[in-house]
Design a protein around this motif. Sequence first.
Motif, mmCIF file in Angstrom:
data_model
loop_
_atom_site.group_PDB
_atom_site.id
_atom_site.type_symbol
_atom_site.label_atom_id
_atom_site.label_comp_id
_atom_site.label_asym_id
_atom_site.label_seq_id
_atom_site.Cartn_x
_atom_site.Cartn_y
_atom_site.Cartn_z
ATOM 1 N N LEU A 35 0.845 -1.197 0.000
ATOM 2 C CA LEU A 35 0.000 0.000 0.000
ATOM 3 C C LEU A 35 0.881 1.249 0.000
ATOM 4 O O LEU A 35 1.371 1.683 1.052
ATOM 5 N N PRO A 36 1.142 1.853 -1.152
ATOM 6 C CA PRO A 36 1.872 3.115 -1.181
ATOM 7 C C PRO A 36 1.026 4.218 -0.535
ATOM 8 O O PRO A 36 -0.208 4.193 -0.593
ATOM 9 N N SER A 37 1.698 5.186 0.091
ATOM 10 C CA SER A 37 0.952 6.251 0.762
ATOM 11 C C SER A 37 1.757 7.540 0.766
ATOM 12 O O SER A 37 2.992 7.514 0.862
ATOM 13 N N THR A 38 1.056 8.658 0.690
ATOM 14 C CA THR A 38 1.701 9.962 0.825
ATOM 15 C C THR A 38 1.373 10.590 2.176
ATOM 16 O O THR A 38 1.573 11.788 2.373
ATOM 17 N N GLU A 39 0.888 9.770 3.089
ATOM 18 C CA GLU A 39 0.654 10.208 4.455
ATOM 19 C C GLU A 39 0.825 9.008 5.382
ATOM 20 O O GLU A 39 0.693 7.859 4.954
ATOM 21 N N PRO A 40 1.149 9.241 6.660
ATOM 22 C CA PRO A 40 1.312 8.108 7.579
ATOM 23 C C PRO A 40 -0.016 7.393 7.791
ATOM 24 O O PRO A 40 -1.076 8.028 7.863
ATOM 25 N N LEU A 41 0.038 6.076 7.893
ATOM 26 C CA LEU A 41 -1.167 5.277 8.087
ATOM 27 C C LEU A 41 -1.149 4.610 9.462
ATOM 28 O O LEU A 41 -0.085 4.319 10.018
ATOM 29 N N ASP A 42 -2.327 4.374 9.984
ATOM 30 C CA ASP A 42 -2.499 3.626 11.225
ATOM 31 C C ASP A 42 -2.535 2.151 10.853
ATOM 32 O O ASP A 42 -3.492 1.672 10.233
ATOM 33 N N ILE A 43 -1.494 1.408 11.225
ATOM 34 C CA ILE A 43 -1.405 0.019 10.763
ATOM 35 C C ILE A 43 -2.537 -0.840 11.322
ATOM 36 O O ILE A 43 -2.912 -1.848 10.707
ATOM 37 N N ARG A 44 -3.108 -0.436 12.453
ATOM 38 C CA ARG A 44 -4.196 -1.233 13.031
ATOM 39 C C ARG A 44 -5.542 -0.928 12.374
ATOM 40 O O ARG A 44 -6.532 -1.606 12.639
ATOM 41 N N ALA A 45 -5.557 0.093 11.535
ATOM 42 C CA ALA A 45 -6.785 0.441 10.825
ATOM 43 C C ALA A 45 -6.781 -0.054 9.382
ATOM 44 O O ALA A 45 -7.769 0.122 8.665
ATOM 45 N N ILE A 46 -5.678 -0.666 8.948
ATOM 46 C CA ILE A 46 -5.585 -1.162 7.579
ATOM 47 C C ILE A 46 -6.320 -2.491 7.473
ATOM 48 O O ILE A 46 -6.041 -3.433 8.223
ATOM 49 N N SER A 47 -7.245 -2.578 6.567
ATOM 50 C CA SER A 47 -8.016 -3.808 6.364
ATOM 51 C C SER A 47 -7.350 -4.673 5.298
ATOM 52 O O SER A 47 -6.759 -4.167 4.334
ATOM 53 N N LEU A 48 -7.466 -5.965 5.473
ATOM 54 C CA LEU A 48 -6.901 -6.902 4.510
ATOM 55 C C LEU A 48 -7.761 -6.895 3.246
ATOM 56 O O LEU A 48 -8.944 -7.230 3.289
ATOM 57 N N PRO A 49 -7.189 -6.491 2.093
ATOM 58 C CA PRO A 49 -7.978 -6.499 0.853
ATOM 59 C C PRO A 49 -8.397 -7.907 0.449
ATOM 60 O O PRO A 49 -7.793 -8.899 0.886
ATOM 61 N N ALA A 50 -9.393 -7.972 -0.388
ATOM 62 C CA ALA A 50 -9.871 -9.276 -0.869
ATOM 63 C C ALA A 50 -10.223 -9.191 -2.344
ATOM 64 O O ALA A 50 -11.375 -9.409 -2.747
ATOM 65 N N PRO A 51 -9.234 -8.891 -3.204
ATOM 66 C CA PRO A 51 -9.533 -8.810 -4.639
ATOM 67 C C PRO A 51 -9.833 -10.179 -5.219
ATOM 68 O O PRO A 51 -9.379 -11.204 -4.709
ATOM 69 N N GLN A 52 -10.597 -10.183 -6.284
ATOM 70 C CA GLN A 52 -10.922 -11.436 -6.973
ATOM 71 C C GLN A 52 -9.820 -11.708 -7.993
ATOM 72 O O GLN A 52 -9.749 -11.054 -9.036
ATOM 73 N N LEU A 53 -8.954 -12.657 -7.690
ATOM 74 C CA LEU A 53 -7.823 -12.967 -8.558
ATOM 75 C C LEU A 53 -8.163 -14.125 -9.484
ATOM 76 O O LEU A 53 -9.032 -14.948 -9.190
ATOM 77 N N VAL A 54 -7.436 -14.182 -10.588
ATOM 78 C CA VAL A 54 -7.616 -15.272 -11.532
ATOM 79 C C VAL A 54 -7.283 -16.591 -10.835
ATOM 80 O O VAL A 54 -6.460 -16.640 -9.915
ATOM 81 N N GLU A 55 -7.927 -17.665 -11.247
ATOM 82 C CA GLU A 55 -7.686 -18.973 -10.627
ATOM 83 C C GLU A 55 -6.217 -19.362 -10.763
ATOM 84 O O GLU A 55 -5.555 -19.065 -11.768
ATOM 85 N N LEU A 56 -5.714 -20.071 -9.747
ATOM 86 C CA LEU A 56 -4.307 -20.477 -9.758
ATOM 87 C C LEU A 56 -3.973 -21.328 -10.980
ATOM 88 O O LEU A 56 -2.837 -21.325 -11.459
ATOM 89 N N SER A 57 -4.940 -22.052 -11.479
ATOM 90 C CA SER A 57 -4.692 -22.900 -12.648
ATOM 91 C C SER A 57 -4.315 -22.071 -13.878
ATOM 92 O O SER A 57 -3.726 -22.597 -14.824
ATOM 93 N N ARG A 58 -4.641 -20.767 -13.853
ATOM 94 C CA ARG A 58 -4.308 -19.900 -14.995
ATOM 95 C C ARG A 58 -2.977 -19.178 -14.800
ATOM 96 O O ARG A 58 -2.535 -18.458 -15.702
#
Length: 586
Positions: free
Chosen positions: A316-339
Motif C-alpha cells: 500500500l503506497p501512501s503519501t501520508e502516515p497510516l495507522d497500521i491497526r486500521a488497515i483492512s486486509l484487501p480481498a480482490p478477486q484474482l484469476v484462478e491459480l490454474s491460470r
Amino acid sequence: MLKRVEWREPILVHESQPCGPVPTICDEEGIYPYVSFSETAERPVLRKLRMIAIENDWLKVTVCPDLGGKIHSIIDKASGKEILFHAGSVRPVRILPRMAFISGGIEVSFPIAHTPVQIEAVHAAAEQIGDRLYVWCGEREVRYGMHWTVEYSLGERDRFLTQRTTFTNPTSQAHAWMSWSNAALPARADSQFHFPTGRVLRHADVLEELEWSADRQYRLADFDRMQGFFWKTSDCTAFGMYTPSLGSGLYHIADPAVTPGMKLWLYGTGRHEAWAHQTAQRKESYVEIQAGPLLEQADNNKLQPGARHSHVEFWLPSTEPLDIRAISLPAPQLVELSRVPMFDWVKRDTTLPWLALLSAYDGSGSGVSGACSAPPEPESGCWPPSGMERLGEALHWAGAADADETNRSLWTYYRAVWLAAQDQMDVAIQLLQTLELDCAYALLGRLLRVLKQNYEASRVAYDSIESAAWRLHPQLFIERDLTLEAIGHSTLEERERWFKQVDALQDDGLVERKAAMLVSRGSFVEAKALLESYPFGSIHQRYERTLLWMRIHEALDTPNVEIPEHLGEDDLAIYGAYRVSEANKE
C-alpha cells in the motif's frame, strides 16, 4: 482506466567479475550451480533492460523481468512521487548466495535468500483479465528444478498492489525453500517505522530478543548501526514505513496464517550508512521492509514432490502516515491459480548446452546412439544444473557416445560435477580421479580438502594442474594455499614461492591469503601492516579478515583491539540461511 506498456530502458550496469572456473560445489562463497562473483567494476556500461508497466488512475507499477522479476518502481500518480528506493544503476555488492546483491525496488526470493537471479533475466508475461491487469515473472530454477512465479496485479479501483507468489515442485524429491519479499525505501533521519507491538529478534552485533513497544515512536535517527528485526509475535497484520520529509511511505499487509513473516532491516545513521552507498550511484541510504511465509530467515520449509505453495500479500503506497491497526486486509478477486503460468527453464548461456544435451539424449531413442554438440569449455563457468534430474543419464550417455576422446573426458568431468551437486560425493571423487584434466584436478583438490580433510591428496591434485594460467588464477591460487596452510609449517617455503609469482596483483583474496601466510610464518607485525595498508572491498556476513586480525593481535598481546572498517567486513553476529548448506541441502 487500466493501461499496460512495455519497453526496453537504458540502465547503467556495473559488471561483476566471476570468481573463477571451479564449480561452486563446497564453495563457502557460492551456491551451485550459479557462478559466484569476486568484484564489481567501478565504471558502468549501458544495457537495455526489459520493463513492463501496469497502471490505473492511482498507481503505476513497473516490473523488470531482466532483474529477476523485481518491481522496479511504484509511482503514486496523484503526487507524482516515487515510493521505492531507486539505486540509479545495477551495482552488485558482495553478499551470499552469489556475492552479487543489488538494492532498490521490491525483490522476491526463492528458493533461497537473496534470490540468485537478481542479475539474471527471467520469463515474463502480461495480460488483462476482466478489470484487472496481471504481470507474471518466473522460471524453473536450476538448483532444485522447482517452478516459481510471482504475480503482480492491479484492479481498476485498487490503491494497492497485489502480489501472489506460487511455487511448485515437479521433481521426484522434496526440496528445502525459503521466500521473502524485500521492499527497499529511501531512508532519512525522520523515517518512521510503523510495526506491530510484539517480541522481536534483533540481529546486530549480537542476537537478542526484545520488545517492540507501542509506547514509543521509532525513527531511523534512533538507530546508530546496521541491524535487522524479525517479529516473533505481533498484535496486528500490517506494517510499514513513512518518511515525513519525503511525504511518502509504503505499507504491507497479508493473512498472518499464510504470510506471518515480518522484518525490518536498516543501516542506521552514522558509520554503517556507507554500506548502503555501496549499491547505488549516490550516497543515499535505504531501509528494507520485508515479508514472507516463514518467521525468520534462519528458517526453511520443504516442498514435497508434486506439491504447490501459494501466498498473497499487498503493498500500500501512501503519501501520508497510516495507522497500521486500521488497515483492512484487501480481498480482490484474482484469476484462478490454474491460470497462473508455470514457466520452464530460462534459455541462458548457462542452461542452453544442457538443454541441448537432454534433447540429443531424448532423440537418441534407446540412449545408445545419437549425436550431441561439444561440451562447454571448462573455463566458461557453465556447469550442469543440479535441478535437471535427468541430466546424469544424459551425461553418462554423452561420455560413452561422443566420438572425440577429449569430449568424452569433459562429459565425464561434468558428470562428476553433477553427481557432486547431488551429494554423491564419493562417486564424484572417484570419477574425477580417473581424469587427466586441469579442471578435474582443480575440483578434486577442493573436495579432498573440504570433505575428506585429505590435505596431502589435495596437494597432489593441485600439483597435477599443467596449465600455468590455471595454476595462477586467483581462485585456484587461494584454494591451493588453503590446502598448503592446512598441511602445516613444512609448506611455508612453497607458499612463499607461489606468492612471489603474483606479487604485482591487487586482489582481495590474494592479499588476504598473503597475510595468512605471514601469520603462519610468525611475521605478525608484517601481516598487520599488510592488512592495514590494503583497502579491501566490502562483503556482508563473512569474517575471515576479522578473525585473522584478531589472531594477529592476540599473538602481539594486544587483544580487544577495534576491527578496522577498511577490512571490509561487517560486525554482525553470524545468522541467517542465505543458502541451504551444500553438505546438507535437504
